[in-house]
Structure formats: C-alpha cells, structure tokens
Design an enzyme around this catalytic site. Structure first.
Site, PDB file in Angstrom:
ATOM      1  CE  LYS A 295      -0.140   3.370   4.711  1.00  0.00           C
ATOM      2  NZ  LYS A 295      -0.047   3.494   6.155  1.00  0.00           N
TER       3      LYS A 295
ATOM      4  CG  HIS B 114      -5.687   2.104   5.306  1.00  0.00           C
ATOM      5  ND1 HIS B 114      -5.274   3.053   6.201  1.00  0.00           N
ATOM      6  CD2 HIS B 114      -4.664   1.229   5.179  1.00  0.00           C
ATOM      7  CE1 HIS B 114      -4.045   2.765   6.601  1.00  0.00           C
ATOM      8  NE2 HIS B 114      -3.658   1.662   6.003  1.00  0.00           N
TER       9      HIS B 114
ATOM     10  CD  GLU C  86      -2.780   5.750   6.805  1.00  0.00           C
ATOM     11  OE1 GLU C  86      -2.774   5.832   5.559  1.00  0.00           O
ATOM     12  OE2 GLU C  86      -1.829   5.267   7.460  1.00  0.00           O
TER      13      GLU C  86
ATOM     14  CD  GLU D 184      -3.301  -2.484   7.523  1.00  0.00           C
ATOM     15  OE1 GLU D 184      -2.184  -2.717   7.066  1.00  0.00           O
ATOM     16  OE2 GLU D 184      -3.932  -1.448   7.263  1.00  0.00           O
TER      17      GLU D 184
ATOM     18  CG  ASN E 207      -1.691   1.245   1.440  1.00  0.00           C
ATOM     19  OD1 ASN E 207      -1.791   2.053   0.521  1.00  0.00           O
ATOM     20  ND2 ASN E 207      -2.254   1.429   2.622  1.00  0.00           N
TER      21      ASN E 207
ATOM     22  N   GLY F  32       2.696   2.218  10.964  1.00  0.00           N
ATOM     23  CA  GLY F  32       3.700   3.271  10.831  1.00  0.00           C
ATOM     24  C   GLY F  32       4.373   3.661  12.141  1.00  0.00           C
TER      25      GLY F  32
ATOM     26  CB  SER G  28       5.376  -1.657  12.188  1.00  0.00           C
ATOM     27  OG  SER G  28       4.894  -0.359  12.467  1.00  0.00           O
TER      28      SER G  28
HETATM   29  P1  PGA Z   1       2.918   0.338   7.737  1.00  0.00           P
HETATM   30  O1  PGA Z   1       1.427   0.579   7.169  1.00  0.00           O
HETATM   31  O2  PGA Z   1       3.409  -0.956   7.145  1.00  0.00           O
HETATM   32  O3  PGA Z   1       3.682   1.536   7.284  1.00  0.00           O
HETATM   33  O4  PGA Z   1       2.781   0.255   9.220  1.00  0.00           O
HETATM   34  C1  PGA Z   1       0.541  -0.483   7.001  1.00  0.00           C
HETATM   35  C2  PGA Z   1      -0.735   0.044   6.378  1.00  0.00           C
HETATM   36  O5  PGA Z   1      -1.149   1.162   6.718  1.00  0.00           O
HETATM   37  O6  PGA Z   1      -1.360  -0.636   5.552  1.00  0.00           O
END
Ligand code: PGA
Length: 253
Positions: free
Chosen positions: A13, A98, A100, A168, A11, A174, A214
């Site tokens: 983003k 997601h 976010e 997740e 992903n 992150g 992460s």
């Molecule tokens: P990350 O994000 O691997 O940077 O923690 C995962 C995601 O948001 O899908």
C-alpha cells in the site's frame, strides 16, 4: 485440494515512508528466499520504489509489481503510470480493483479494461473482489458474481488461466477479522462455479484464487490447510518480514 504452486503477494500500500525502510524490508525477505522455494512470492511496493528494489532483486525468484496501473500506454493522464513504464522497471504483475481503490470510485468496467491491457502486455493481473458485508439473504454472492463477470466477459477464454483472483472481504481488511474457513471454502467454490459458466471446469481449476484480509503468521497455516486456496494477498503483515515469511512458510508444500 489445490495442486498448483502456492502464491503469496505482499501489498505494501502507501508504506513504508522511506526508500531506506523499503530496501531494508525487501532485503530481509530476499535473504530468506531459500526457505520458500515451493511458493511464488510477489511484492507490490509503492511504484516509486520499484527501480531501486528491482536493482537489488537480482538472482531471486521474487517478483515485483504495482498496486494499480493505467490501461493506456501514454498520454495526457496526470499522475498516472502506464504499463510500459512499470514494465521497464521490473513489474511483472499488477494488483487491480483493490477495495481501497473501488471505494474511491473505480468501477467494474475500469477494472476489466485494466485487466485486458495487462494481459496484452503479458503482465499478471491480480484482481481483487470482495463484499463489504455479508447479508443473511446472500446478496453478496450476486455482487461478487458481477465483479467476476465484468472481467471474464472482456477477456478471451484462452487467457483466463493468466488471471489471479484475490477474494478480499472488505470487512476483513486491516480489521483483524477473518472470514471463516467455511466462508472461504464456500466462496472458492462459488468463484469456480462462476468461472465454469464462462469456460470449463478445467479452466476454472487453473485460475489461482487467493484470500486476503487480516492474514498473519498465526492464521495463515489454518486457512491454507482448508485446501481451498492457492495462497494469500497480504497487506499489513507484508511489511513485517518475520510475519510475511511465516505466511509464506505456511504455504510451502
Ligand atoms: P490486510 O490487507 O492484510 O492488512 O488486511 C489486505 C489487503 O488489503 O490486501
């Protein structure tokens, strides 16, 4: 132990900031694709890069997708992209819900509507679920159950197997923090239990469950060896080809 073909999804983003960089990252991943023949690899770049990346994605097994979609085919929806539009440029899956996006107000009902629409168009929905924090009383299980139920209640049981769930935990995205292997195994069993309530255990076993938060080249192997996962949804590390390929390799059986 899971027996389905592992799946690793990148992903990207809102990255990288230029098409040139997007092509570079994608080409590097593409060059190594022989190494990951046992694992399905899917990448969700910013949708604006999709036409160019589709063009260089000839003769590979890598699938391209999007990070969100509008469930309607066309109309007065400023700033939105529809399924037929992204499908024309090679999208075969879409990440949905997601955290976010949920954090910006996307509801369980909206997520469910998108999943229904994606399945109708034969595009794979990758549905993100996850709690913002783990409380001692275990209320986060109720929260996750509601996220799963809202989707399954809208989809015909025969199509459950076409959905991918990505667990997740928001606190792990992150942040460099991971859920422990025990947490992941417990959550995988819980997700399967919720699905079994709606359908059969066989169906629950058919649905892929990924972990995200992460994940990097250094921890993917251990997490995958837990046997609870079908693969990973990767954010930050998916923009670094070496890291991403290490994650893919960790799942290649
Ligand atoms: P990350 O994000 O691997 O940077 O923690 C995962 C995601 O948001 O899908």
């Amino acid at each position: 132990m899971k027996h389905s073909q592992p799946l690793v999804i990148g992903n990207w983003k809102m990255n990288p900031i230029s098409l040139l960089d997007a092509k570079k990252i994608f080409s590097e991943i593409k060059r190594s694709q022989k190494k990951f023949s046992g694992t399905s690899v899917m990448i969700a770049p910013p949708a604006i890069y999709l036409p160019d990346l589709s063009r260089i994605n000839k003769n590979t097994s890598i699938q391209l997708g999007v990070q969100n979609i509008n469930p309607l085919p066309s109309g007065a929806h400023t700033g939105e992209l529809s399924l037929p539009m992204v499908q024309e440029f090679g999208a075969t899956f879409s990440i949905i819900g997601h955290s976010e996006r949920r954090g910006n107000g996307e509801t369980n009902d909206e997520v469910a509507l998108k999943v229904v629409s994606l399945l109708k168009h034969r595009i794979t929905p990758v549905v993100c679920i996850g709690e913002s924090e783990r409380d001692e009383a275990g209320n986060f299980f109720v929260f996750i159950e509601a996220q799963i139920k809202s989707v399954l209640s809208q989809v015909p049981k025969t199509r459950y197997k076409d959905i991918v769930f990505a667990y997740e935990p928001i606190w792990a995205i992150g942040t460099g923090k991971n859920a422990t292997i025990d947490d992941i195994m417990e959550m995988q069993l819980f997700i399967q239990k919720v699905i079994t309530k709606f359908a059969s255990r066989t169906t629950a076993n058919q649905i892929k469950i990924l972990y995200g938060g992460s994940v990097h080249g250094g921890n993917a192997g251990l997490l995958f060896q837990s046997g609870a996962l079908d693969g990973f949804l990767v954010g930050g590390a998916s923009l670094k080809p070496t890291e991403f390929l290490a994650i893919v390799t960790a799942t290649t059986i």
